[in-house]
Design an enzyme around this catalytic site. Structure first.
Site, PDB file in Angstrom:
ATOM      1  N   GLN A  80       0.821  -1.208   0.000  1.00  0.00           N
ATOM      2  CA  GLN A  80       0.000   0.000   0.000  1.00  0.00           C
ATOM      3  C   GLN A  80       0.858   1.262   0.000  1.00  0.00           C
ATOM      4  O   GLN A  80       0.541   2.256   0.642  1.00  0.00           O
ATOM      5  CB  GLN A  80      -0.944  -0.008   1.212  1.00  0.00           C
ATOM      6  N   CYS A  81       1.931   1.226  -0.738  1.00  0.00           N
ATOM      7  CA  CYS A  81       2.904   2.320  -0.804  1.00  0.00           C
ATOM      8  C   CYS A  81       2.847   2.949  -2.191  1.00  0.00           C
ATOM      9  O   CYS A  81       2.504   2.281  -3.167  1.00  0.00           O
ATOM     10  CB  CYS A  81       4.298   1.737  -0.530  1.00  0.00           C
ATOM     11  N   GLY A  82       3.195   4.198  -2.282  1.00  0.00           N
ATOM     12  CA  GLY A  82       3.272   4.849  -3.583  1.00  0.00           C
ATOM     13  C   GLY A  82       4.313   4.212  -4.493  1.00  0.00           C
ATOM     14  O   GLY A  82       4.261   4.363  -5.709  1.00  0.00           O
ATOM     15  N   LEU A  83       5.253   3.469  -3.910  1.00  0.00           N
ATOM     16  CA  LEU A  83       6.299   2.805  -4.692  1.00  0.00           C
ATOM     17  C   LEU A  83       5.942   1.359  -5.058  1.00  0.00           C
ATOM     18  O   LEU A  83       6.718   0.686  -5.738  1.00  0.00           O
ATOM     19  CB  LEU A  83       7.623   2.832  -3.914  1.00  0.00           C
ATOM     20  N   THR A  84       4.779   0.893  -4.636  1.00  0.00           N
ATOM     21  CA  THR A  84       4.351  -0.484  -4.891  1.00  0.00           C
ATOM     22  C   THR A  84       4.419  -0.873  -6.368  1.00  0.00           C
ATOM     23  O   THR A  84       4.761  -2.020  -6.670  1.00  0.00           O
ATOM     24  CB  THR A  84       2.944  -0.730  -4.311  1.00  0.00           C
TER      25      THR A  84
END
Length: 178
Positions: free
Chosen positions: A34-38
């Site tokens: 659930q990360c912007g970098l996923t």
């Protein structure tokens, strides 16, 4: 001490002895769903599929220490990775990468490559200049450690360094000691 003396548990509960990746180039990444970098999972899988047959391995270590961005169970994490990114590289059980409960692999990796690396505008790797809370602490999801065929930690990449940006370095390491 080397990574080959260590073990970890995979998301399916199986034990992975890291001596099974001896003589391979290994990319170790702490991940979060659930990360912007996923979306980096997609590039990681592309690298894995491209270079696996040449002796390249990726091991993902889901971690919930950064903003609670990996809240799921091991089973939910694996389902997410498979359904959304068709991940076929090994995913470990949820792992701590900082602090007293940090996995021994991460304690070792951090001791061998304490500072993140980044690319300058010319594409040359440079050591990160910023002060760190503790010189070796992982700062965020998707920090990447690259280990050569001899088990040496040769690079640590900041979370924002995308997997495709390190492809040339991976190719060089794969070409060494063929």
């Amino acid at each position: 001490m080397s990574i080959y003396a260590l073990t970890t548990k995979l998301s399916n509960g199986e034990e992975l002895q890291l001596n099974t990746v001896k003589d391979e180039v290994v990319l170790v990444v702490n991940t979060a769903s659930q990360c912007g970098l996923t979306p980096q999972y997609e590039e990681l899988e592309t690298l894995y599929k491209t270079y696996k047959e040449q002796g390249f391995e990726i091991i993902g270590f889901p971690c919930d220490q950064f903003g609670g961005q990996e809240p799921g169970t091991d089973e939910e994490i694996m389902e997410f990775c498979t359904a959304n990114f068709d991940v076929s590289f090994p995913i470990a059980q949820k792992t701590e990468v900082n602090g007293e409960a940090a996995h021994p692999l991460y304690q070792y990796l951090r001791s061998q490559a304490p500072a993140d690396e980044k690319f300058d505008k010319a594409g040359v790797l440079q050591r990160e200049d910023r002060d760190m809370v503790e010189s070796s602490d992982i700062q965020w999801n998707f920090t990447k450690f690259l280990v050569d065929r001899k088990g040496n930690v040769v690079h640590r990449f900041a979370p924002t360094v995308e997997p495709a940006q390190i492809e040339t370095i991976i190719e060089q390491l794969l070409a060494d000691n063929q």
